[in-house]
Design an enzyme around this catalytic site. Structure first.
Site, mmCIF file in Angstrom:
data_model
loop_
_atom_site.group_PDB
_atom_site.id
_atom_site.type_symbol
_atom_site.label_atom_id
_atom_site.label_comp_id
_atom_site.label_asym_id
_atom_site.label_seq_id
_atom_site.Cartn_x
_atom_site.Cartn_y
_atom_site.Cartn_z
ATOM 1 C CG HIS A 56 61.504 56.310 49.115
ATOM 2 N ND1 HIS A 56 61.077 56.992 48.003
ATOM 3 C CD2 HIS A 56 61.390 57.177 50.157
ATOM 4 C CE1 HIS A 56 60.732 58.218 48.353
ATOM 5 N NE2 HIS A 56 60.923 58.359 49.656
ATOM 6 C CD GLU A 58 60.704 52.571 45.123
ATOM 7 O OE1 GLU A 58 60.592 52.703 46.363
ATOM 8 O OE2 GLU A 58 60.083 53.269 44.317
ATOM 9 C CB CYS A 86 60.085 59.300 43.978
ATOM 10 S SG CYS A 86 61.542 58.800 44.953
ATOM 11 C CB CYS A 89 63.458 55.357 43.884
ATOM 12 S SG CYS A 89 63.138 55.447 45.658
#
Length: 154
Positions: A56, A58, A86, A89
């Site tokens: 992801h 992040e 999410c 993260c």
């Protein structure tokens, strides 16, 4: 803490990172990690490109920031991301002792910084992240909507 001109500048760069994800057919989400006015990490979704469920935006930006600082604690870093994080993260942000998160669009399906639930400020955890949401929310959401529209049309 109110949104500043610097916050706007960094979020525009996070939006540019999000657009880079489109090349590999990844969901266009971008992130920038900043400390003392300098970018120390950047990322965009690479789940499809890397075949990695943890790739992801992040997570990539936080990994780069940790490498740049040569430590896992990101206690002086602000993370800018185009979509509300999410659970994975948001959990990593808490564990990294991130002090501040600024995000664009909310994620009504999987958001973990206030919309579905809030890991970033959960009272049972040992750290809380200051969260500012909604900066360039429409631009962030539009990128994602257009991505999924094109995916459905193909």
């Amino acid at each position: 803490m109110p949104i500043t001109d610097d916050d706007r500048k960094w979020m525009r760069l996070a939006l540019e990172e999000a657009e880079r994800a489109l090349v590999s057919s990844d969901v266009p989400i971008g992130a920038i990690a900043v400390q003392r006015g300098e970018i120390i990490g950047r990322g965009y979704n690479r789940r499809e490109a890397d075949h990695d469920p943890t790739a992801h935006a992040e997570m990539i930006a936080m990994r780069e920031a940790a490498a740049a600082l040569n430590r896992w604690r990101l206690d002086k870093v602000t993370l800018y991301c185009t979509l509300e994080p999410c659970a994975m993260c948001a959990g990593a942000m808490v564990l990294a002792r991130l002090p501040r998160l600024v995000y664009g669009a909310t994620d009504p399906k999987a958001g973990a910084a206030g919309s579905v639930f809030d890991l970033t400020r959960h009272h049972r955890l040992n750290h809380r992240v200051q969260v500012e949401g909604g900066l360039y929310a429409e631009q962030s959401a539009k990128l994602i909507r257009e991505f999924f529209r094109k995916l459905r049309d193909s």
